[in-house]
Design a protein around this motif. Structure first.
Motif, PDB file in Angstrom:
ATOM      1  N   SER A  26       0.836  -1.206   0.000  1.00  0.00           N
ATOM      2  CA  SER A  26       0.000   0.000   0.000  1.00  0.00           C
ATOM      3  C   SER A  26       0.867   1.251   0.000  1.00  0.00           C
ATOM      4  O   SER A  26       0.562   2.229  -0.690  1.00  0.00           O
ATOM      5  CB  SER A  26      -0.928   0.005   1.221  1.00  0.00           C
ATOM      6  OG  SER A  26      -1.851  -1.045   1.146  1.00  0.00           O
ATOM      7  N   LYS A 266      -6.685  -5.795   5.328  1.00  0.00           N
ATOM      8  CA  LYS A 266      -7.526  -4.597   5.442  1.00  0.00           C
ATOM      9  C   LYS A 266      -6.928  -3.577   6.406  1.00  0.00           C
ATOM     10  O   LYS A 266      -6.835  -2.377   6.106  1.00  0.00           O
ATOM     11  CB  LYS A 266      -8.932  -4.985   5.919  1.00  0.00           C
ATOM     12  CG  LYS A 266      -9.820  -5.609   4.870  1.00  0.00           C
ATOM     13  CD  LYS A 266     -11.215  -5.834   5.441  1.00  0.00           C
ATOM     14  CE  LYS A 266     -12.191  -6.304   4.382  1.00  0.00           C
ATOM     15  NZ  LYS A 266     -13.567  -6.450   4.932  1.00  0.00           N
ATOM     16  N   MET A 267      -6.522  -4.050   7.586  1.00  0.00           N
ATOM     17  CA  MET A 267      -6.018  -3.131   8.600  1.00  0.00           C
ATOM     18  C   MET A 267      -4.645  -2.578   8.241  1.00  0.00           C
ATOM     19  O   MET A 267      -4.354  -1.406   8.501  1.00  0.00           O
ATOM     20  CB  MET A 267      -6.002  -3.814   9.965  1.00  0.00           C
ATOM     21  CG  MET A 267      -7.390  -4.030  10.540  1.00  0.00           C
ATOM     22  SD  MET A 267      -7.400  -4.581  12.268  1.00  0.00           S
ATOM     23  CE  MET A 267      -7.020  -6.308  12.082  1.00  0.00           C
ATOM     24  N   ALA A 269      -3.444  -2.012   5.205  1.00  0.00           N
ATOM     25  CA  ALA A 269      -3.627  -1.002   4.164  1.00  0.00           C
ATOM     26  C   ALA A 269      -4.248   0.266   4.730  1.00  0.00           C
ATOM     27  O   ALA A 269      -3.854   1.388   4.368  1.00  0.00           O
ATOM     28  CB  ALA A 269      -4.494  -1.569   3.045  1.00  0.00           C
ATOM     29  N   ARG A 270      -5.218   0.104   5.618  1.00  0.00           N
ATOM     30  CA  ARG A 270      -5.885   1.278   6.200  1.00  0.00           C
ATOM     31  C   ARG A 270      -4.926   2.077   7.075  1.00  0.00           C
ATOM     32  O   ARG A 270      -5.006   3.314   7.132  1.00  0.00           O
ATOM     33  CB  ARG A 270      -7.107   0.838   7.016  1.00  0.00           C
ATOM     34  CG  ARG A 270      -7.910   1.991   7.620  1.00  0.00           C
ATOM     35  CD  ARG A 270      -8.400   2.943   6.558  1.00  0.00           C
ATOM     36  NE  ARG A 270      -9.138   4.070   7.155  1.00  0.00           N
ATOM     37  CZ  ARG A 270      -9.201   5.280   6.611  1.00  0.00           C
ATOM     38  NH1 ARG A 270      -8.577   5.526   5.458  1.00  0.00           N
ATOM     39  NH2 ARG A 270      -9.883   6.228   7.200  1.00  0.00           N
ATOM     40  N   GLU A 273      -3.144   4.421   4.841  1.00  0.00           N
ATOM     41  CA  GLU A 273      -4.025   5.512   4.420  1.00  0.00           C
ATOM     42  C   GLU A 273      -4.183   6.568   5.504  1.00  0.00           C
ATOM     43  O   GLU A 273      -4.167   7.777   5.219  1.00  0.00           O
ATOM     44  CB  GLU A 273      -5.393   4.951   4.030  1.00  0.00           C
ATOM     45  CG  GLU A 273      -5.378   4.078   2.782  1.00  0.00           C
ATOM     46  CD  GLU A 273      -6.705   3.398   2.522  1.00  0.00           C
ATOM     47  OE1 GLU A 273      -6.830   2.736   1.478  1.00  0.00           O
ATOM     48  OE2 GLU A 273      -7.623   3.533   3.369  1.00  0.00           O
ATOM     49  N   LEU A 274      -4.320   6.133   6.736  1.00  0.00           N
ATOM     50  CA  LEU A 274      -4.481   7.079   7.845  1.00  0.00           C
ATOM     51  C   LEU A 274      -3.238   7.945   8.022  1.00  0.00           C
ATOM     52  O   LEU A 274      -3.337   9.148   8.279  1.00  0.00           O
ATOM     53  CB  LEU A 274      -4.795   6.322   9.139  1.00  0.00           C
ATOM     54  CG  LEU A 274      -6.188   5.687   9.218  1.00  0.00           C
ATOM     55  CD1 LEU A 274      -6.281   4.770  10.433  1.00  0.00           C
ATOM     56  CD2 LEU A 274      -7.272   6.766   9.292  1.00  0.00           C
ATOM     57  N   GLU A 277      -3.233  10.524   5.501  1.00  0.00           N
ATOM     58  CA  GLU A 277      -4.249  11.542   5.783  1.00  0.00           C
ATOM     59  C   GLU A 277      -3.824  12.489   6.898  1.00  0.00           C
ATOM     60  O   GLU A 277      -4.560  13.417   7.253  1.00  0.00           O
ATOM     61  CB  GLU A 277      -5.566  10.854   6.174  1.00  0.00           C
ATOM     62  CG  GLU A 277      -6.254  10.128   5.027  1.00  0.00           C
ATOM     63  CD  GLU A 277      -7.421   9.273   5.496  1.00  0.00           C
ATOM     64  OE1 GLU A 277      -7.804   9.373   6.691  1.00  0.00           O
ATOM     65  OE2 GLU A 277      -7.946   8.494   4.682  1.00  0.00           O
ATOM     66  N   LEU A 284      -6.021   0.320  14.825  1.00  0.00           N
ATOM     67  CA  LEU A 284      -6.945  -0.247  13.848  1.00  0.00           C
ATOM     68  C   LEU A 284      -7.720  -1.404  14.477  1.00  0.00           C
ATOM     69  O   LEU A 284      -7.235  -2.056  15.406  1.00  0.00           O
ATOM     70  CB  LEU A 284      -6.185  -0.743  12.616  1.00  0.00           C
ATOM     71  CG  LEU A 284      -5.725   0.264  11.569  1.00  0.00           C
ATOM     72  CD1 LEU A 284      -6.925   0.906  10.889  1.00  0.00           C
ATOM     73  CD2 LEU A 284      -4.824   1.331  12.159  1.00  0.00           C
ATOM     74  N   GLU A 290     -16.092  -4.519   9.285  1.00  0.00           N
ATOM     75  CA  GLU A 290     -15.651  -3.229   8.760  1.00  0.00           C
ATOM     76  C   GLU A 290     -14.393  -2.796   9.516  1.00  0.00           C
ATOM     77  O   GLU A 290     -14.264  -3.035  10.724  1.00  0.00           O
ATOM     78  CB  GLU A 290     -16.743  -2.176   8.924  1.00  0.00           C
ATOM     79  CG  GLU A 290     -17.981  -2.431   8.082  1.00  0.00           C
ATOM     80  CD  GLU A 290     -17.702  -2.364   6.597  1.00  0.00           C
ATOM     81  OE1 GLU A 290     -16.874  -1.524   6.186  1.00  0.00           O
ATOM     82  OE2 GLU A 290     -18.300  -3.152   5.844  1.00  0.00           O
ATOM     83  N   THR A 291     -13.480  -2.136   8.813  1.00  0.00           N
ATOM     84  CA  THR A 291     -12.252  -1.653   9.439  1.00  0.00           C
ATOM     85  C   THR A 291     -12.532  -0.344  10.160  1.00  0.00           C
ATOM     86  O   THR A 291     -13.137   0.569   9.586  1.00  0.00           O
ATOM     87  CB  THR A 291     -11.153  -1.431   8.380  1.00  0.00           C
ATOM     88  OG1 THR A 291     -11.004  -2.629   7.619  1.00  0.00           O
ATOM     89  CG2 THR A 291      -9.829  -1.093   9.040  1.00  0.00           C
ATOM     90  N   ASP A 293     -10.942   2.635  13.290  1.00  0.00           N
ATOM     91  CA  ASP A 293      -9.751   3.103  13.995  1.00  0.00           C
ATOM     92  C   ASP A 293     -10.188   3.970  15.167  1.00  0.00           C
ATOM     93  O   ASP A 293     -11.155   4.731  15.067  1.00  0.00           O
ATOM     94  CB  ASP A 293      -8.816   3.879  13.056  1.00  0.00           C
ATOM     95  CG  ASP A 293      -9.461   5.114  12.458  1.00  0.00           C
ATOM     96  OD1 ASP A 293      -9.253   6.215  12.995  1.00  0.00           O
ATOM     97  OD2 ASP A 293     -10.190   4.992  11.452  1.00  0.00           O
TER      98      ASP A 293
END
Length: 319
Positions: A26, A266-267, A269-270, A273-274, A277, A284, A290-291, A293
């Motif tokens: 990611s 999932k976690m 990659a998220r 992203e965080l 951001e 996470l 659903e993922t 945080d």
């Protein structure tokens, strides 16, 4: 955010490699450089780091353990140790860090955030003892490992007419014993969250024997302790030959289940992203698949609520 670091800390769990893979790929997808920190916080302090690329995480999603390795670090618990870790992060140009591990690992990540390094925590522990999330990476695999052991032990116990106590991991959390016990048809499940009565356990065994049952399985979380003593008492009170099997670290190994691979991906990659951001200090998790945080502080303070409904169901179905 140009360079993201990733490390695994604390006890290893199946699915950590899937999370590492997700962080690395990611990050590269979003144009970031990735630095892998070896041997957890110990490696962070000592600068055990290498740049990772797509090939670094090829063919690892199915592997147990962690390719980055993990280690305990007493030095990181000191202010001096954390300053060394911060210096190493600065030397390697790491702008943000993803930490994969349990409660103690997250607390270390929070300390780094306080020193100015944005961090993300991805829950990797077989115990499932982080209550802000429904599932932690490795828990599902550990439960399935225990289920496999239950099946094998049931085969031999039926041949000898024995009662078997299977001790599983879970020092403060009985989730592995609870879920494996329910799925494996255990007669009794003994966990640290619920006070157990040895006479009730024995009563179930005797009633089962009297209706022709050839074997019995009792799941015991290690946090309760005294598996051998409990086994001896059961044998004395029921007259049934009783054996104790301690599964130990076998529960941490093995190829992760599809579920653990998916939530880890999932976690991981998220988490990237965080960081991109501009977020920091987040843990996470998974809620309803659903993922999510949450702030580290919320993660630490979420009540460690035991699933009494599932425990009650297991008791009903084991009559």
């Amino acid at each position: 955010m140009k360079t993201i670091g990733v490390l695994t800390s604390g006890g290893d769990s199946p699915g950590m490699n899937a999370a590492i893979r997700a962080v690395v790929r990611s990050s590269i997808y979003h144009g970031c450089k990735v630095i892998g920190v070896k041997q957890g916080y110990h490696g962070l302090i000592n600068g055990f780091m290498d740049e990772m690329n797509l090939s670094s995480v090829a063919d690892i999603i199915h592997r147990g353990g962690t390719i980055l390795q993990t280690a305990r670090s007493e030095a990181f618990m000191t202010e001096e140790g954390r300053k060394k870790a911060l210096y190493a992060l600065q030397i390697f140009g790491i702008d943000g860090l993803v930490v994969i591990g349990g409660d103690g690992s997250f607390k270390g990540a929070q300390k780094l955030t306080e020193l100015g390094i944005p961090t993300m925590g991805v829950p990797g522990t077989i115990d499932n003892d982080l209550r802000y999330t429904e599932y932690t990476i490795g828990f599902d695999t550990a439960v399935n490992t225990v289920l496999d052991a239950i099946g094998r032990i049931r085969d031999t116990s039926a041949s000898h007419g024995r009662a078997n106590i299977i001790e599983v991991m879970g020092r403060h959390c009985g989730d592995i014993a609870l879920y494996a016990g329910l799925a494996g048809g255990a007669e009794s499940i003994i966990v640290p969250e619920i006070q157990f009565d040895i006479d009730n356990v024995c009563s179930k065994l005797i009633k089962g024997r009297n209706r022709g049952k050839l074997h019995s399985i009792i799941l015991l979380a290690e946090g309760v302790g005294g598996a051998l003593d409990i086994g001896k008492e059961i044998e004395e009170k029921t007259g049934m030959e009783t054996r104790v099997t301690i599964l130990g670290h076998i529960q941490r190994g093995g190829s992760p289940t599809s579920f653990d691979r998916i939530i880890a991906s999932k976690m991981g990659a998220r988490a990237v992203e965080l960081l991109l951001e501009g977020k920091k200090n987040r843990a996470l998790g998974i809620k309803g698949l659903e993922t999510i945080d949450v702030d580290f502080e919320e993660a630490f303070n979420t009540t460690n609520k035991f699933d009494e409904d599932t425990y009650r169901l297991a008791n009903i179905l084991s009559i």
